[in-house]
Design a protein around this motif. Structure first.
Motif, PDB file in Angstrom:
ATOM      1  N   ARG A  45      -6.768   7.863  -2.296  1.00 47.45           N
ATOM      2  CA  ARG A  45      -5.572   7.998  -1.458  1.00 47.45           C
ATOM      3  C   ARG A  45      -6.060   8.144  -0.023  1.00 47.45           C
ATOM      4  NH1 ARG A  45      -6.408  12.624  -4.320  1.00 47.45           N
ATOM      5  NH2 ARG A  45      -6.745  14.523  -3.155  1.00 47.45           N
ATOM      6  N   THR A  46      -5.142   8.143   0.923  1.00 51.11           N
ATOM      7  CA  THR A  46      -5.518   8.378   2.315  1.00 51.11           C
ATOM      8  C   THR A  46      -6.219   9.732   2.397  1.00 51.11           C
ATOM      9  OG1 THR A  46      -3.648   7.079   3.081  1.00 51.11           O
ATOM     10  CG2 THR A  46      -4.621   8.606   4.665  1.00 51.11           C
ATOM     11  N   VAL A  67     -11.036   6.828   3.758  1.00 49.12           N
ATOM     12  CA  VAL A  67      -9.889   5.951   3.554  1.00 49.12           C
ATOM     13  C   VAL A  67      -8.799   6.401   4.520  1.00 49.12           C
ATOM     14  CG1 VAL A  67      -8.132   5.155   1.919  1.00 49.12           C
ATOM     15  CG2 VAL A  67     -10.484   5.572   1.122  1.00 49.12           C
ATOM     16  N   VAL A  68      -8.478   5.556   5.498  1.00 54.33           N
ATOM     17  CA  VAL A  68      -7.458   5.904   6.490  1.00 54.33           C
ATOM     18  C   VAL A  68      -6.152   5.130   6.257  1.00 54.33           C
ATOM     19  CG1 VAL A  68      -9.137   6.629   8.225  1.00 54.33           C
ATOM     20  CG2 VAL A  68      -8.331   4.255   8.206  1.00 54.33           C
ATOM     21  N   ARG A  69      -6.203   4.139   5.397  1.00 55.26           N
ATOM     22  CA  ARG A  69      -4.993   3.406   5.008  1.00 55.26           C
ATOM     23  C   ARG A  69      -5.132   3.052   3.538  1.00 55.26           C
ATOM     24  NH1 ARG A  69      -2.777  -2.222   7.733  1.00 55.26           N
ATOM     25  NH2 ARG A  69      -0.729  -2.192   6.741  1.00 55.26           N
ATOM     26  N   TRP A  70      -4.135   3.437   2.761  1.00 59.71           N
ATOM     27  CA  TRP A  70      -4.164   3.188   1.317  1.00 59.71           C
ATOM     28  C   TRP A  70      -2.769   2.747   0.888  1.00 59.71           C
ATOM     29  CZ3 TRP A  70      -7.620   2.265  -2.219  1.00 59.71           C
ATOM     30  CH2 TRP A  70      -7.271   2.345  -3.570  1.00 59.71           C
ATOM     31  N   CYS A  81      -6.173  -1.693   2.251  1.00 62.04           N
ATOM     32  CA  CYS A  81      -7.005  -0.494   2.344  1.00 62.04           C
ATOM     33  C   CYS A  81      -7.873  -0.630   3.593  1.00 62.04           C
ATOM     34  CB  CYS A  81      -7.888  -0.382   1.101  1.00 62.04           C
ATOM     35  SG  CYS A  81      -9.096   0.947   1.163  1.00 62.04           S
TER      36      CYS A  81
END
Length: 167
Positions: A45-46, A67-70, A81
């Motif tokens: 997840r983010t 992870v900054v975009r999920w 992602c």
């Protein structure tokens, strides 16, 4: 920065292609001398940190990526992602997009990476090697047979057959 970009077509539906290319521990079976894990363990997840440990024993380095975009595939079938490399040795970012393509899908991989210990003149060979290594990883993940009862994080074995498009 070395730009690593390629696309792969797959007969897999977008949700399955997404599941395979974002199953980080499975990448370990295909990237030389590298093991991937996540913190916290569990679903991505983010905010999840994907840690790539490259090397043997004390001779190695960590490549933490947050992870900054999920955005798993939604109703339109597209998933995205973005990871930001926050390591001391490797810096940059990577983006993975999976979208529908007829009965299958297209996986797009874009990454800018820099190995701080190397002069910029090494960016072109780094980009070339990255396209070869990560392209082969994605080809293998997309071509592998469905996951066996071995469970998450287990490689499905060697596979062939993902069709290439783009570089």
């Amino acid at each position: 920065m070395a730009l690593i970009a390629f696309r792969r077509r797959s007969p897999l539906p977008p949700a399955e292609a997404w599941r395979r290319v974002t199953d980080w521990p499975r990448h370990s079976a295909h990237v030389p001398l590298t093991r991937l894990s996540t913190e916290p363990p569990g679903p991505t997840r983010t905010g999840t940190v994907v840690l790539a440990r490259t090397g043997r024993g004390r001779l190695g380095f960590d490549d933490p990526m947050e992870v900054v975009r999920w955005e798993p595939p939604g109703p339109d079938g597209t998933g995205r992602c973005r990871l930001v490399k926050r390591g001391g040795v490797v810096v940059g970012w990577a983006e993975i997009e999976v979208r529908p393509d007829g009965a299958g899908s297209v996986v797009s991989w874009r990454e800018e990476a820099r190995v701080r210990l190397l002069p910029r003149l090494f960016d072109p060979p780094t980009a070339w090697a990255g396209r070869r290594i990560f392209g082969r990883v994605v080809d293998t993940l997309l071509a592998a047979p469905p996951r066996s009862a071995g469970g998450p994080g287990r490689p499905d074995g060697p596979g062939r057959g993902a069709r290439r498009r783009g570089t």
